[in-house]
Each structure stands twice: as structure tokens, then as C-alpha cells.
Design a protein around this motif. Structure first.
Motif, PDB file in Angstrom:
ATOM      1  N   ILE A 130     -33.771 -14.793   4.208  1.00 12.07           N
ATOM      2  CA  ILE A 130     -33.417 -16.506   3.997  1.00 12.07           C
ATOM      3  C   ILE A 130     -32.074 -16.394   4.368  1.00 12.07           C
ATOM      4  O   ILE A 130     -31.144 -15.514   4.246  1.00 12.07           O
ATOM      5  N   GLY A 131     -31.696 -17.689   4.593  1.00 10.97           N
ATOM      6  CA  GLY A 131     -30.248 -18.113   4.995  1.00 10.97           C
ATOM      7  C   GLY A 131     -29.695 -18.534   3.710  1.00 10.97           C
ATOM      8  O   GLY A 131     -30.237 -19.170   2.889  1.00 10.97           O
ATOM      9  N   LEU A 132     -28.389 -17.785   3.354  1.00 11.88           N
ATOM     10  CA  LEU A 132     -27.642 -18.103   2.168  1.00 11.88           C
ATOM     11  C   LEU A 132     -27.163 -19.510   2.312  1.00 11.88           C
ATOM     12  O   LEU A 132     -26.394 -19.642   3.185  1.00 11.88           O
ATOM     13  N   GLU A 133     -27.167 -20.196   0.931  1.00 10.88           N
ATOM     14  CA  GLU A 133     -26.868 -21.646   1.351  1.00 10.88           C
ATOM     15  C   GLU A 133     -25.387 -21.770   1.571  1.00 10.88           C
ATOM     16  O   GLU A 133     -24.622 -21.243   0.915  1.00 10.88           O
ATOM     17  N   GLY A 134     -24.908 -22.557   2.366  1.00 10.32           N
ATOM     18  CA  GLY A 134     -23.627 -22.956   2.756  1.00 10.32           C
ATOM     19  C   GLY A 134     -22.982 -21.843   3.317  1.00 10.32           C
ATOM     20  O   GLY A 134     -21.835 -21.990   3.417  1.00 10.32           O
ATOM     21  N   ASN A 136     -23.260 -18.967   6.771  1.00 11.38           N
ATOM     22  CA  ASN A 136     -23.977 -18.332   8.274  1.00 11.38           C
ATOM     23  C   ASN A 136     -24.607 -17.063   7.961  1.00 11.38           C
ATOM     24  O   ASN A 136     -24.921 -16.358   9.023  1.00 11.38           O
ATOM     25  N   ALA A 137     -24.745 -16.516   6.762  1.00  8.21           N
ATOM     26  CA  ALA A 137     -25.091 -14.981   6.391  1.00  8.21           C
ATOM     27  C   ALA A 137     -26.811 -15.310   6.253  1.00  8.21           C
ATOM     28  O   ALA A 137     -27.221 -16.270   5.619  1.00  8.21           O
ATOM     29  N   VAL A 138     -27.406 -14.473   6.761  1.00 14.59           N
ATOM     30  CA  VAL A 138     -28.923 -14.289   6.862  1.00 14.59           C
ATOM     31  C   VAL A 138     -29.165 -13.075   6.289  1.00 14.59           C
ATOM     32  O   VAL A 138     -28.879 -12.031   6.628  1.00 14.59           O
ATOM     33  N   ALA A 139     -29.886 -13.188   4.979  1.00 10.91           N
ATOM     34  CA  ALA A 139     -30.214 -11.783   4.266  1.00 10.91           C
ATOM     35  C   ALA A 139     -31.626 -11.492   4.416  1.00 10.91           C
ATOM     36  O   ALA A 139     -32.866 -12.153   4.411  1.00 10.91           O
ATOM     37  N   LEU A 140     -31.937 -10.175   4.989  1.00  8.45           N
ATOM     38  CA  LEU A 140     -33.127  -9.646   5.730  1.00  8.45           C
ATOM     39  C   LEU A 140     -33.320  -8.597   4.720  1.00  8.45           C
ATOM     40  O   LEU A 140     -32.635  -7.625   4.223  1.00  8.45           O
ATOM     41  N   SER A 141     -34.767  -8.573   4.232  1.00 12.32           N
ATOM     42  CA  SER A 141     -35.072  -7.340   3.495  1.00 12.32           C
ATOM     43  C   SER A 141     -36.645  -7.026   3.925  1.00 12.32           C
ATOM     44  O   SER A 141     -37.312  -7.827   4.377  1.00 12.32           O
ATOM     45  N   TRP A 142     -36.777  -5.730   3.834  1.00  9.13           N
ATOM     46  CA  TRP A 142     -38.431  -5.374   4.071  1.00  9.13           C
ATOM     47  C   TRP A 142     -38.794  -4.004   3.158  1.00  9.13           C
ATOM     48  O   TRP A 142     -37.928  -3.560   2.515  1.00  9.13           O
ATOM     49  N   LYS A 143     -39.928  -3.792   2.805  1.00  9.37           N
ATOM     50  CA  LYS A 143     -40.551  -2.930   2.386  1.00  9.37           C
ATOM     51  C   LYS A 143     -41.289  -1.928   3.395  1.00  9.37           C
ATOM     52  O   LYS A 143     -42.092  -2.389   4.283  1.00  9.37           O
ATOM     53  N   MET A 144     -41.347  -0.600   3.316  1.00 10.61           N
ATOM     54  CA  MET A 144     -41.860   0.216   4.355  1.00 10.61           C
ATOM     55  C   MET A 144     -42.848   1.418   3.767  1.00 10.61           C
ATOM     56  O   MET A 144     -42.651   1.823   2.623  1.00 10.61           O
TER      57      MET A 144
END
Length: 505
Positions: A130-134, A136-144
Motif C-alpha cells: 500500500i502507498g502511504l498517503e501523501g 513516496n513510501a510503499v509499505a509491503l508485507s507478506w506471510k510465509m
């Protein structure tokens, strides 16, 4: 700490040699069977006794566990028992058997066990961003799943769905979150995870996901702006090396008064970072003073601070016929349209007629209007209802003598906009199409409507809030001809003619 180091080295040695269903020592074996570890043990070298007692320990990432305490077994017979406590905890474990008579330690045997099936692989169960509003950071998460098999995770990024991925960072097998930073807005970024396992196993890749960051990018102002007259035109030049500037607009005004207005279309970025724009004689009047400045625009449609302002006086020493002035379109009851201008009454006798030129919004050049040639004494011509963005200019003629063109006039109809390619952008994302347009902030609307060509007509597929400037539609088939147009609904529920057709294959 010493024991943990030895444990880790042993784990790496076992993983590097490949999985085995059965692991053995001289007296002790361990076998993975349907989720459990089955241990088989037969003590040897014992004399003078028929039975002994054993304690069984299991060592792993969860620590040291006593799983059998003071169990009596036959001294010269194979004893089997299963560790059923690891069904939900696959991994690599060491089992230790201590054989005692009363309290005296007689034997100690150890064996390693691989508590997972041979075909086990690490799998990305959920991967999202998800792009953090306002920002240029993109938060990425995953489950393995089966993360215990992972040596490392490499995060990769691309501007394309299936190719050109480049590494962003390499993480440990236990990581599940990363914040990336990108340098472009309103464009899709695709991400993928590459999984490296212990041993010589292949690198496994996840499916790619996409994120469309939305944040403001304000480009740097153009510099080194300069204006000069060459023949009958004013040439404006400037420089801008900002990588975030995608286009430029020239602003202009006359007499050093009033507001600056946009004088150019979008001028796209150049690899040399140097630019020129020509203000032609058709919009210049001899003896007038003109002022210009330039603004840069980024991919987020944010504009820079204006450049320095330059001033130039236009000079034309050629003797020409008097040029038409004050060009405009007049209409009565939206039925009859007339293109009207004025001419110097003292020099009207020098003019034999007028030449009318028109440029559609999609045209690159002006073209003469056929069958339209007003004679001397006429200062208008009837025309069909113009479309939004139609631009006209008029020239006085008398044999081979030609006047300068009048200043051009562009017809504007707020609810007849065509939202040409200058405003529409589209990107195919998986099985959907992301369409974005530039909003006219001065125009009050109720909604937008997106239509798609069915082969016979345009059918409504999406209704979008007026506060939005984009839509992600699933009415898209990759590899086929997809045709779309966008319309606007005003506060009186009137629908515009819509954009030029947008074609996406």
C-alpha cells in the motif's frame, strides 16, 4: 551460546546435504512419518540387566524439551515411540536419549531429524502493498509458509508486470515487512519476492503485486530563460535538468498587465534538457510588449514555481494589410454560430476579402476552411457549431498581398470537452485498466461516466465521483482492441460530448 552455535552449524550441514526420510546413529534412528518423528532405539553393550530407564530430550528453536521421562524399556530389544508434539511445528530437531540404571548414566545417544516432508517448499501465503498517503513510501508485507527453510528473501521491483525486475533489498527469512521509497507518482510499481533456501535448491519466486503511489512531486523551476525575435517570430528558450519534470508550459501576457495565460500546449521532456518554443507572428502585434515565463510539471500534475519572467517588444517592419482584430464566436439561441472580427475602418478599402483558418483540438496545424471566403465589407462568417478546443484565425487578402493573421481565438464549451490525450493516461494492470485524467478544478460537476465500445455502440461501464481523477475498471481484455471515452455530468444533469476515443490493446 556454545551449544547454540554447534546446533546452527549442525543444521546447516544437514540442510546442505539434502533431506532424508531416516536419520540414524549406531543405536538410535529417527524417521519422519505423516507429521510425526518416529524414534527407534536399541541399547547395546549392557550386561547383567533385563531393563533400563531412558529420558528423551528434543532440541530445536523452541529450546530443550523433555518429551519422555523415566521410561522403562527392555535392554536388548528395539523400542519405538513417536513425537507427536511437532505436527504444527515443522523444522529440524536433535533428539537425545539418556539411558540410566537407577540414577547412574549408562549411555547417551543423539540423532538429527528433519520434521517436514521431502517436497516441502517455502511459499508466500499473502503478499500485499500500500502507498502511504501523501508520501513516496510503499509499505509491503507478506506471510510465509515453511519459513524455516529460508536462507534469505530478495525483494524486487519493476515498472512492468512480468519483466525487468531489479533487486531492492535482501532480507532474512524471518522478515515479513519492508518500506520501499519510489520516485514517481500515479504510475504502477510491481513487486516480487525471490526465496532462497538452504542447500542448493532453486530460487522460488512469488507472484507479482502492484502499488500505485499517489503523492505530490514539485519539480524544479526552469532556468536560463531567454527571449529573442528571429524574423517574424519570438523564440523562447530555457533549461531544466530535473528528472521529475515531465512537461513544460509557457505562460504569456501583453502590456505588462493582467494575468498570465497558458500560451503553449504541453512541451514534453527532452534528453538534452534544453528547450525552445516559438511564438509565431499570428499571435504577435508590431509595437506590443510581451512577457513570458515557463513552469515545469511533474507526473503527479504538480507544477513548479514559475521561472524568471522575460520581456520583449515585437517589431515588424514589413508593410502589410491591416490585420483583423478582436476575433470571437457569437451565437443566438445555440442555433446559428458566427465567427466575427473587426477591421480598421480607415483602411478597409485596402482589403478585398478574408481567409479563414481553423485548427481542431486534435490537429497539429491550421487548415483553411473550405467554401468560406467573406468579401470586403463583411466582418463575419457563419459556421457550424464549433467543438470545444476549435481554434480560428483570420487573414485579410488583396491579390498577392496578405495581412498578418489575427490573434487566434479558441472556442470553449465547458460541457463539450473532449479530454484529449493531453489529459488521459491509461495503464494495464493485471486484468484491469487504470485510467487517469486531469481535473478542471474550475468546473463544477456531479460525476464522470466511462464508456466502452461494444462493437455497435458505447456502453456505460463506470460512474465515478466528481472528486475522483482516476478509475480502475475490470472491463478490459488484454490483447484485444479496447475503446473508451469519458464524459462529464454538470450540475444540471447535462452530459458532455466526451473525450476523444482512448484505444488500449
Amino acid at each position: 551460546m556454545k551449544y547454540l552455535i554447534l546446533l546452527c552449524l549442525s543444521v546447516l550441514a544437514i540442510r546442505g546435504s539434502g533431506q532424508q526420510k531416516v536419520t540414524t546413529t549406531a543405536n538410535l534412528t529417527a524417521k519422519y512419518d505423516g507429521g510425526d518423528i518416529v524414534l527407534s532405539y536399541m541399547p547395546t553393550g549392557l550386561t547383567g540387566t533385563d531393563s533400563v530407564f531412558i529420558d528423551v530430550y528434543r532440541n530445536g528453536l523452541d529450546g530443550r524439551r523433555l518429551i519422555r521421562k523415566h521410561k522403562k524399556i527392555a535392554a536388548f530389544k528395539v523400542t519405538q515411540f513417536a513425537d507427536t508434539t511437532i505436527r504444527q511445528k515443522p523444522g529440524i530437531y536433535e533428539y537425545q536419549v539418556e539411558l540410566r540404571r537407577d540414577t547412574a548414566l549408562l549411555l547417551r545417544d543423539r540423532v538429527w531429524a528433519l520434521a517436514y516432508p521431502e517436497d516441502a517448499r517455502p511459499v508466500v501465503g499473502k503478499f500485499s502493498g500500500i502507498g502511504l498517503e501523501g508520501s513516496n513510501a510503499v509499505a509491503l508485507s507478506w506471510k510465509m509458509e515453511n519459513s524455516f527453510l529460508l536462507r534469505s528473501i530478495t525483494l524486487l521491483r519493476s515498472r512492468k508486470k512480468d519483466m525487468d525486475f531489479v533487486p531492492v533489498t535482501t532480507l532474512s527469512g524471518t522478515d515479513s515487512l519492508y518500506v520501499d521509497r519510489v520516485n514517481d507518482a500515479n504510475e504502477p510499481f510491481f513487486y516480487r519476492l525471490d526465496l532462497s533456501t538452504y542447500g542448493n535448491g532453486p530460487v522460488l519466486s512469488s507472484a507479482s503485486i502492484y502499488v500505485i503511489p499517489q503523492f505530490k512531486i514539485q519539480p524544479l523551476s526552469p532556468v536560463s530563460i531567454h527571449a529573442e525575435q528571429r524574423k517574424n517570430a519570438v523564440i523562447l528558450s530555457w533549461e531544466n535538468a530535473d528528472k521529475y519534470a515531465r512537461a513544460f508550459y509557457v505562460k504569456k501576457r501583453t502590456h505588462n498587465t493582467g494575468a498570465f495565460v497558458t500560451a503553449s500546449s504541453a512541451l514534453t521532456k527532452s534528453r538534452l534538457n534544453k528547450y525552445e518554443w516559438t511564438d509565431t507572428v499570428s499571435s504577435l502585434v508590431p509595437g506590443e510588449m510581451y512577457q513570458y515565463y515557463v513552469v515545469a510539471e511533474s507526473n503527479s500534475f504538480d507544477q513548479s514555481v514559475p521561472s524568471d519572467t522575460v520581456t520583449i517588444a515585437y517589431v515588424n517592419k514589413e508593410a502589410v494589410l491591416p490585420a483583423p482584430q478582436d476575433l470571437r464566436v457569437l451565437t443566438a439561441n445555440d442555433t446559428t454560430y458566427r465567427l466575427v472580427w473587426t477591421i480598421d475602418s480607415l483602411r478597409q478599402g485596402e482589403v478585398a476579402g478574408f481567409k479563414i483558418l481553423r485548427k481542431r483540438k486534435s490537429d497539429a496545424e491550421f487548415v483553411p476552411m473550405s467554401n468560406v471566403l467573406p468579401g470586403n465589407g463583411m466582418n463575419y462568417v457563419e459556421i457550424l457549431k464549433p467543438k470545444d478546443g476549435d481554434t480560428f484565425k483570420v487573414q485579410a487578402i488583396n491579390g498577392s498581398l496578405l495581412s498578418r493573421f489575427s490573434e487566434s481565438f479558441t472556442y470553449r464549451n465547458a460541457f463539450d470537452k473532449e479530454f484529449g490525450p493531453r489529459y488521459l493516461k491509461a495503464a494495464a494492470i493485471e486484468k484491469s485498466l487504470y485510467v487517469k485524467w486531469l481535473k478542471d478544478e474550475d468546473l463544477k460537476l456531479k460525476a464522470y461516466r466511462l464508456y466502452k465500445w461494444t462493437g455497435k455502440s458505447f456502453a456505460l461501464i463506470e460512474t465515478i465521483l466528481s472528486s475522483q481523477d482516476h478509475v480502475l475498471t475490470k472491463k478490459y481484455v488484454a490483447g484485444q482492441l479496447n475503446l473508451y471515452k469519458l464524459t462529464a455530468i454538470n450540475m444540471n444533469n447535462e452530459e458532455s460530448r466526451g473525450t476523444e476515443v482512448l484505444q488500449v490493446n
